[in-house]
Design an enzyme around this catalytic site. Structure first.
Site, PDB file in Angstrom:
ATOM      1  N   ASP A 298      -1.298   6.088  12.129  1.00  0.00           N
ATOM      2  CA  ASP A 298      -0.036   6.174  11.400  1.00  0.00           C
ATOM      3  C   ASP A 298       0.857   5.061  11.953  1.00  0.00           C
ATOM      4  O   ASP A 298       0.525   4.420  12.951  1.00  0.00           O
ATOM      5  CB  ASP A 298       0.605   7.556  11.622  1.00  0.00           C
ATOM      6  N   SER A 299       2.031   4.909  11.345  1.00  0.00           N
ATOM      7  CA  SER A 299       2.983   3.931  11.871  1.00  0.00           C
ATOM      8  C   SER A 299       3.590   4.405  13.194  1.00  0.00           C
ATOM      9  O   SER A 299       4.119   3.591  13.944  1.00  0.00           O
ATOM     10  CB  SER A 299       4.111   3.720  10.855  1.00  0.00           C
TER      11      SER A 299
ATOM     12  N   TYR B 299       6.817   1.817   8.402  1.00  0.00           N
ATOM     13  CA  TYR B 299       6.052   1.061   7.395  1.00  0.00           C
ATOM     14  C   TYR B 299       6.678   1.205   5.999  1.00  0.00           C
ATOM     15  O   TYR B 299       6.500   0.358   5.137  1.00  0.00           O
ATOM     16  CB  TYR B 299       4.624   1.614   7.287  1.00  0.00           C
ATOM     17  N   GLY B 300       7.359   2.333   5.801  1.00  0.00           N
ATOM     18  CA  GLY B 300       7.715   2.758   4.447  1.00  0.00           C
ATOM     19  C   GLY B 300       8.637   1.843   3.684  1.00  0.00           C
ATOM     20  O   GLY B 300       8.728   1.912   2.459  1.00  0.00           O
TER      21      GLY B 300
ATOM     22  N   CYS C  27      -1.256   8.529   7.166  1.00  0.00           N
ATOM     23  CA  CYS C  27      -0.014   7.904   6.720  1.00  0.00           C
ATOM     24  C   CYS C  27      -0.069   7.774   5.208  1.00  0.00           C
ATOM     25  O   CYS C  27      -1.011   7.183   4.661  1.00  0.00           O
ATOM     26  CB  CYS C  27       0.102   6.524   7.365  1.00  0.00           C
ATOM     27  N   ASN C  28       0.940   8.335   4.543  1.00  0.00           N
ATOM     28  CA  ASN C  28       0.961   8.263   3.074  1.00  0.00           C
ATOM     29  C   ASN C  28       1.184   6.841   2.577  1.00  0.00           C
ATOM     30  O   ASN C  28       0.619   6.437   1.558  1.00  0.00           O
ATOM     31  CB  ASN C  28       2.083   9.133   2.526  1.00  0.00           C
ATOM     32  N   THR C  29       2.014   6.090   3.294  1.00  0.00           N
ATOM     33  CA  THR C  29       2.338   4.735   2.837  1.00  0.00           C
ATOM     34  C   THR C  29       1.074   3.884   2.821  1.00  0.00           C
ATOM     35  O   THR C  29       0.790   3.181   1.847  1.00  0.00           O
ATOM     36  CB  THR C  29       3.414   4.119   3.760  1.00  0.00           C
TER      37      THR C  29
ATOM     38  N   GLU D  49      11.067   9.683  14.694  1.00  0.00           N
ATOM     39  CA  GLU D  49      10.596   8.825  15.799  1.00  0.00           C
ATOM     40  C   GLU D  49      11.503   8.967  17.019  1.00  0.00           C
ATOM     41  O   GLU D  49      11.063   8.813  18.148  1.00  0.00           O
ATOM     42  CB  GLU D  49      10.557   7.349  15.361  1.00  0.00           C
TER      43      GLU D  49
ATOM     44  N   CYS E 207       5.047  12.290   3.292  1.00  0.00           N
ATOM     45  CA  CYS E 207       5.091  11.384   4.443  1.00  0.00           C
ATOM     46  C   CYS E 207       4.758  12.246   5.647  1.00  0.00           C
ATOM     47  O   CYS E 207       5.304  13.345   5.793  1.00  0.00           O
ATOM     48  CB  CYS E 207       6.481  10.771   4.598  1.00  0.00           C
ATOM     49  N   THR E 208       3.857  11.764   6.496  1.00  0.00           N
ATOM     50  CA  THR E 208       3.377  12.620   7.585  1.00  0.00           C
ATOM     51  C   THR E 208       4.421  12.812   8.686  1.00  0.00           C
ATOM     52  O   THR E 208       4.220  13.633   9.576  1.00  0.00           O
ATOM     53  CB  THR E 208       2.073  12.060   8.179  1.00  0.00           C
ATOM     54  N   HIS E 209       5.523  12.069   8.636  1.00  0.00           N
ATOM     55  CA  HIS E 209       6.617  12.344   9.576  1.00  0.00           C
ATOM     56  C   HIS E 209       7.427  13.582   9.152  1.00  0.00           C
ATOM     57  O   HIS E 209       8.034  14.243   9.986  1.00  0.00           O
ATOM     58  CB  HIS E 209       7.592  11.161   9.638  1.00  0.00           C
TER      59      HIS E 209
END
Ligand code: DGL
Length: 275
Positions: free
Chosen positions: A11-12, A43-44, A74-76, A158, A190-192
């Site tokens: 992921d980012s 990244y998004g 990561c979805n992006t 983050e 979004c995985t966040h």
């Protein structure tokens, strides 16, 4: 037969840990290598070209660790770079996070011809229209899909800010349009965002809020079992890599995973940019 090779996921930043947590619950014996590209997150908001380039570098890095499967947590990246990742991976199976969540929402929609689905995601994922198009293909054109890009959520997560007033203010900022007219289900695209799930559920109590980790974990478990690639012996391990300050990553990871991310190494960007 028991396949001890690790599963690589990336992921980012720390968002993909929501996927790792669900995977570890479903497949506790597996060995995992987690890669968070914290130096280049988020990244998004970046172009598809930049996101694809970062994903290529991380894919090459993980393939060198002899992974048996790659998970794009990561979805992006899932929205814009899958063709290139699959090309690099060759025979190694690659799993993305969008299709399992679309499967989950279509199960939720079973028997309904009309419904409103909300999708929360990054700007790049929203612009890709992967979710509305996949939902239309899977559940029909009569399902209304509304997307909202919530770029600030990633930075909050983050920073480990997912409980307090600042996080509540961000939820209100993005979701106030749905307060009175709430969709039937809201997808955390979004995985966040699952770190903010308790706040989102409290803000939209009438909506069913779905995330990708559990759905993806079931897909991966079935695929590994079908190919006889599961690690059956006990004692799965976790190795973490990040591309920026270790302390920030470790602090956020521990408060989310509930245990220390002990085996953690910082990789310098110059070392993956030349792979
Ligand atoms: N967690 C990622 C996603 O699912 C990336 C978010 C970001 O870096 O902007 O889209």
């Amino acid at each position: 037969m028991s396949d001890a090779r690790p599963i690589g996921l990336f992921d980012s930043g720390i968002g993909g840990l929501t996927v790792l947590k669900a995977l570890s619950a479903e497949l506790p014996n597996e060995n995992y290598i987690y890669f968070g590209d914290t130096a280049r997150a988020p990244y998004g908001n970046k172009s598809s070209g930049s996101v694809t380039q970062y994903a290529e570098q991380t894919t090459r890095f993980l393939l060198r660790q002899n992974v048996k499967a790659l998970i794009v947590a990561c979805n992006t990246v899932s929205a814009v770079a899958m063709a290139r990742i699959e090309e690099l991976a060759g025979d190694i199976p690659v799993f993305e996070v969008i299709s399992p969540l679309v499967e989950d929402v279509s199960a939720f929609l079973k028997g309904r011809e009309h419904a409103r689905i909300g999708v929360l995601a990054t700007r790049r994922t929203v612009a890709s229209r992967q979710y509305p198009e996949a939902i239309a293909r899977r559940a029909g054109e009569t399902i209304q899909v509304e997307q909202i890009a919530c770029p600030l959520f990633v930075n909050l997560v983050e920073e480990g800010i997912w409980h307090d007033q600042l996080a509540e203010a961000a939820v209100d900022h993005y979701l106030s349009v749905w307060r009175q007219n709430t969709p039937d289900a809201v997808l955390l695209g979004c995985t966040h965002y699952p770190l903010l799930k308790p706040l989102i559920e409290a803000y939209l109590p009438q909506a069913t809020v779905l995330e990708s980790g559990p759905a993806l974990s079931r897909v991966v478990a079935e695929a590994l079992a079908r190919s006889d690639m599961r690690h059956e012996d006990t004692g799965g391990s976790r190795i973490f890599y990040c591309t920026d300050a270790l302390d920030t990553f470790v602090d956020a990871a521990v408060s989310f995973l509930g245990e220390a991310a002990t085996n953690t190494t910082q990789i310098h960007l110059k070392d993956i940019e030349c792979i």
